[in-house]
Design an enzyme around this catalytic site. Structure first.
Site, PDB file in Angstrom:
ATOM      1  N   GLU A  50      -5.706   6.598  11.444  1.00 28.58           N
ATOM      2  CA  GLU A  50      -5.933   5.224  10.964  1.00 28.58           C
ATOM      3  C   GLU A  50      -5.481   4.205  11.999  1.00 28.58           C
ATOM      4  O   GLU A  50      -4.304   4.116  12.307  1.00 28.58           O
ATOM      5  CB  GLU A  50      -5.161   5.010   9.652  1.00 28.58           C
ATOM      6  CG  GLU A  50      -5.099   3.558   9.200  1.00 28.58           C
ATOM      7  CD  GLU A  50      -4.242   3.359   7.947  1.00 28.58           C
ATOM      8  OE1 GLU A  50      -4.118   4.305   7.136  1.00 28.58           O
ATOM      9  OE2 GLU A  50      -3.685   2.257   7.783  1.00 28.58           O
ATOM     10  N   ARG A  71       0.922  -1.142   0.000  1.00 29.11           N
ATOM     11  CA  ARG A  71       0.000   0.000   0.000  1.00 29.11           C
ATOM     12  C   ARG A  71       0.950   1.176   0.000  1.00 29.11           C
ATOM     13  O   ARG A  71       1.696   1.382   0.948  1.00 29.11           O
ATOM     14  CB  ARG A  71      -0.884  -0.036   1.247  1.00 29.11           C
ATOM     15  CG  ARG A  71      -1.746   1.210   1.450  1.00 29.11           C
ATOM     16  CD  ARG A  71      -2.754   1.383   0.317  1.00 29.11           C
ATOM     17  NE  ARG A  71      -3.669   2.505   0.572  1.00 29.11           N
ATOM     18  CZ  ARG A  71      -3.422   3.771   0.218  1.00 29.11           C
ATOM     19  NH1 ARG A  71      -2.287   4.083  -0.402  1.00 29.11           N
ATOM     20  NH2 ARG A  71      -4.301   4.706   0.477  1.00 29.11           N
ATOM     21  N   GLU A 117     -20.130   3.191  18.800  1.00 30.58           N
ATOM     22  CA  GLU A 117     -19.356   1.939  18.737  1.00 30.58           C
ATOM     23  C   GLU A 117     -19.361   1.411  17.309  1.00 30.58           C
ATOM     24  O   GLU A 117     -20.419   1.281  16.690  1.00 30.58           O
ATOM     25  CB  GLU A 117     -19.969   0.890  19.674  1.00 30.58           C
ATOM     26  CG  GLU A 117     -19.338  -0.495  19.502  1.00 30.58           C
ATOM     27  CD  GLU A 117     -19.925  -1.541  20.441  1.00 30.58           C
ATOM     28  OE1 GLU A 117     -20.257  -1.200  21.580  1.00 30.58           O
ATOM     29  OE2 GLU A 117     -20.037  -2.705  20.010  1.00 30.58           O
ATOM     30  N   HIS A 166       3.174   7.275   5.740  1.00 28.99           N
ATOM     31  CA  HIS A 166       3.499   5.884   6.063  1.00 28.99           C
ATOM     32  C   HIS A 166       3.360   4.999   4.836  1.00 28.99           C
ATOM     33  O   HIS A 166       2.751   5.400   3.840  1.00 28.99           O
ATOM     34  CB  HIS A 166       2.588   5.380   7.183  1.00 28.99           C
ATOM     35  CG  HIS A 166       1.120   5.551   6.889  1.00 28.99           C
ATOM     36  ND1 HIS A 166       0.468   6.744   7.108  1.00 28.99           N
ATOM     37  CD2 HIS A 166       0.186   4.710   6.390  1.00 28.99           C
ATOM     38  CE1 HIS A 166      -0.806   6.626   6.771  1.00 28.99           C
ATOM     39  NE2 HIS A 166      -1.014   5.393   6.320  1.00 28.99           N
ATOM     40  N   GLU A 197     -10.943   5.267   1.512  1.00 29.87           N
ATOM     41  CA  GLU A 197      -9.677   4.705   1.046  1.00 29.87           C
ATOM     42  C   GLU A 197      -9.292   5.316  -0.306  1.00 29.87           C
ATOM     43  O   GLU A 197      -8.124   5.389  -0.663  1.00 29.87           O
ATOM     44  CB  GLU A 197      -9.848   3.190   0.945  1.00 29.87           C
ATOM     45  CG  GLU A 197      -8.674   2.404   0.444  1.00 29.87           C
ATOM     46  CD  GLU A 197      -7.382   2.666   1.190  1.00 29.87           C
ATOM     47  OE1 GLU A 197      -7.407   2.953   2.398  1.00 29.87           O
ATOM     48  OE2 GLU A 197      -6.323   2.605   0.526  1.00 29.87           O
ATOM     49  N   HIS A 208      -3.121  10.890   5.059  1.00 27.90           N
ATOM     50  CA  HIS A 208      -4.549  11.240   4.926  1.00 27.90           C
ATOM     51  C   HIS A 208      -5.011  12.121   6.067  1.00 27.90           C
ATOM     52  O   HIS A 208      -4.297  12.324   7.044  1.00 27.90           O
ATOM     53  CB  HIS A 208      -5.431  10.000   4.795  1.00 27.90           C
ATOM     54  CG  HIS A 208      -4.934   8.789   5.525  1.00 27.90           C
ATOM     55  ND1 HIS A 208      -4.998   8.656   6.876  1.00 27.90           N
ATOM     56  CD2 HIS A 208      -4.331   7.664   5.061  1.00 27.90           C
ATOM     57  CE1 HIS A 208      -4.490   7.494   7.227  1.00 27.90           C
ATOM     58  NE2 HIS A 208      -4.061   6.869   6.156  1.00 27.90           N
ATOM     59  N   HIS A 214     -25.215  -2.914  27.792  1.00 31.74           N
ATOM     60  CA  HIS A 214     -24.377  -1.792  28.206  1.00 31.74           C
ATOM     61  C   HIS A 214     -24.561  -0.637  27.236  1.00 31.74           C
ATOM     62  O   HIS A 214     -25.236  -0.781  26.208  1.00 31.74           O
ATOM     63  CB  HIS A 214     -22.898  -2.199  28.236  1.00 31.74           C
ATOM     64  CG  HIS A 214     -22.316  -2.514  26.875  1.00 31.74           C
ATOM     65  ND1 HIS A 214     -22.490  -3.734  26.247  1.00 31.74           N
ATOM     66  CD2 HIS A 214     -21.586  -1.767  25.999  1.00 31.74           C
ATOM     67  CE1 HIS A 214     -21.889  -3.721  25.076  1.00 31.74           C
ATOM     68  NE2 HIS A 214     -21.333  -2.543  24.886  1.00 31.74           N
ATOM     69  N   HIS A 223       1.913   7.140   1.628  1.00 29.79           N
ATOM     70  CA  HIS A 223       0.764   8.046   1.549  1.00 29.79           C
ATOM     71  C   HIS A 223       0.473   8.684   2.902  1.00 29.79           C
ATOM     72  O   HIS A 223       1.093   8.346   3.910  1.00 29.79           O
ATOM     73  CB  HIS A 223      -0.475   7.294   1.032  1.00 29.79           C
ATOM     74  CG  HIS A 223      -1.052   6.307   2.005  1.00 29.79           C
ATOM     75  ND1 HIS A 223      -0.444   5.124   2.329  1.00 29.79           N
ATOM     76  CD2 HIS A 223      -2.194   6.334   2.743  1.00 29.79           C
ATOM     77  CE1 HIS A 223      -1.178   4.453   3.205  1.00 29.79           C
ATOM     78  NE2 HIS A 223      -2.255   5.184   3.476  1.00 29.79           N
TER      79      HIS A 223
END
Ligand code: NAG
Ligand code: NAG
Ligand code: NAG
Ligand code: NAG
Length: 480
Positions: free
Chosen positions: A183, A174, A365, A222, A244, A179, A358, A177
């Site tokens: 991430e 990959r 989440e 990275h 992406e 962003h 919960h 790049h």
């Protein structure tokens, strides 16, 4: 396959091409029919009675009820439709309504709690499920890999976080790049070499393997390279609209600047970049990384990234907390400080067991199902709840502070990842809440007896073991 297609065509033509009353106008354009019918077909006509159609009821001989399907709807047992003949949307004692069948049964079998919701589901809750299997899969160059994503485009409720499922073939990259979003990623298979350089000129290289995690803050450049056996991983961006396809790439950076500027920037000639292929590299084949990671140790005066800022965490080596019914391990900034706004829990549940009811304090989440079958009910104020079913490769999403549980409804160990956009992992346990509230208050609210109040735990159970037979109404016993 061919046979069933022919069958459904037959039944559709039976329904949709009943002898239509033909007026002289509509029949006038030749033997093969016409694109439009006569306007005389609109509305009421004293001359025409709609013929009595064949029965639309599905006869009990043509279908099969799954275990638990006849139990009271409010009991809301999980109904496994995966093996029954011609599943029907029946719950409780009645044998109606039935489904005469313009549908693809696989969806109903996979989502029985949508098709036959528990009687307690009510009101309007935004969709909380997205299967990566329904995402467009973008392929990289020359078989180097692929990636598919889930963001607000696929799941509009998921505004705080987005997900990417990415595959890199052996030695594939990959590309270098950066962003706008942070991430966080969990390795699902294989191994990857991670390389990062900070704005302070510190460098970082590390190898991660199945079960390990990395985090790259917004803007930090990275790259990822699969080692010799390839890799698959799951990325969570801390922004629900991140894509992406929206990242900043080295290959494009060079191509989007005037060639003279690029040459001046690197104090070289424009010929230097003549061999660069047109377009994005994104995911592309690479030469094998040297096995010895020391060979890729490049440092400047600022040295290496200090230990407390490490971009990787060897989560696979963390021992989970084992409790009756499963296990939990938490990774949040207390032990992985660089990911200062991401907290996660990797949970396993034995068949029949349940992640307790919960909710979370500050964050939605984002959940990814790694193995097994589960269901989850979202309770949202005011007065709404909806139940969703999940299998491996699905994303679930629960907006803060909606209450929920996750129940293993399959016959293998359920494994899932819960991710919060928060500085530490937190939840309010309903068990503990009531366990630490004066008993008299609990009794006045729920009209329960002292034995129930005394049974309430003062420590969060996190997980509750359960009977793997989900269609028995004896829940508390037999739990192994
Ligand atoms: C890399 O090089 C630096 C500076 O020479 C050194 O301090 C460090 O120990 C080397 N090894 C690793 C694994 O970074
Ligand atoms: C587990 O569940 C799957 C899917 O419902 C089924 O095909 C399989 O037979 C079950 N296995 C056992 C051991 O019950
Ligand atoms: C599960 O429980 C139901 C209800 O008690 C029972 O009829 C059924 O046989 C049980 N199934 C298994 C596999 O034990
Ligand atoms: C539940 O099952 C256990 C045995 O597994 C039995 O001892 C108990 O009486 C049952 N409870 C009810 C309410 O049927």
């Amino acid at each position: 396959m061919r046979f069933s297609a022919a069958v459904s065509l037959l039944s559709i033509s039976h329904v949709l091409a009943l002898p239509a009353p033909q007026t002289s106008e509509s029949a006038s354009s030749g033997s093969s029919g016409s694109l439009r019918g006569s306007d005389a077909l609109a509305g009421y006509s004293a001359d025409e009675n709609v013929p009595i159609s064949p029965s639309t009821q599905v006869s009990p001989e043509d279908t099969e009820l799954a275990p638990g399907q006849s139990e009271d709807a409010d009991l809301g047992l999980y109904v496994d439709l995966s093996h029954v003949k011609n599943p029907q949307p029946i719950r409780g004692g009645d044998t109606s309504p039935t489904d005469p069948g313009i549908r693809t049964q696989e969806y109903d079998r996979l989502n029985s709690d949508l098709y036959i919701p528990p009687g307690t589901d009510t009101g309007s809750v935004p969709n909380s499920k997205w299967p990566f299997g329904l995402s467009h899969n973008r392929h990289g160059l020359a078989g180097a890999g692929w990636a598919r994503e889930q963001n607000v485009d696929q799941l509009p409720v998921a505004t705080a976080m987005a997900g990417v499922n990415m595959r890199l073939s052996p030695n594939a990259y990959r590309e270098l790049h950066w962003h706008k979003a942070g991430e966080w990623a969990l390795m699902l298979k294989g191994s990857v070499r991670v390389a990062v350089v900070t704005d302070e000129g510190q460098s970082f290289v590390d190898d991660v393997t199945e079960g390990d995690v990395w985090f790259f803050p917004a803007g930090i450049p990275h790259s990822l390279q699969a080692l010799e056996n390839g890799a698959e991983f799951l990325i969570i961006f801390d922004d629900g609209s991140a894509s992406e396809d929206g990242t900043f790439l080295l290959s494009e950076l060079i191509q989007r600047m005037p060639e003279s500027v690029v040459a001046k920037n690197f104090r070289t000639s424009v010929d230097t970049f003549k061999s660069q292929p047109e377009g994005q590299l994104w995911i592309f084949p690479g030469t094998p990384a040297p096995r010895d990671i020391e060979k890729q140790n490049v440092t400047g005066p600022a040295g290496l990234v200090p230990h407390q800022d490490a971009y990787t965490y060897h989560y696979s080596k963390q021992q989970p907390l084992k409790v009756p019914g499963g296990s939990v391990k938490i990774l949040d900034p207390l032990t992985f400080p660089i990911a200062k706004d991401i907290s996660a829990a990797l949970v396993t549940l034995e068949p029949g067991a349940m992640r307790e009811m919960h909710w979370h304090l500050k964050s939605d989440e984002w959940t990814y199902f790694i193995q097994g079958s589960a269901r989850l009910t979202v309770y949202a104020a005011p007065a709404s709840s909806r139940t969703f079913d999940f299998t491996a490769g699905d994303v679930g999403y629960v907006p803060v502070p909606n209450a929920h549980y996750i129940e293993n409804v399959g016959n293998e160990t359920l494994v899932f990842l819960e991710v919060l956009k928060d500085s530490h992992f937190n939840d309010v346990s309903v068990n503990q809440w009531l366990g630490l509230t004066p008993g008299q208050i609990v009794k006045d609210h729920l009209k329960v007896d002292d034995a129930f109040v005394d049974s309430l735990p003062k420590v969060k159970p996190l997980i509750l073991p359960g009977n793997p037979n989900l269609t028995t109404t004896n829940f508390t016993e037999e739990a192994s």
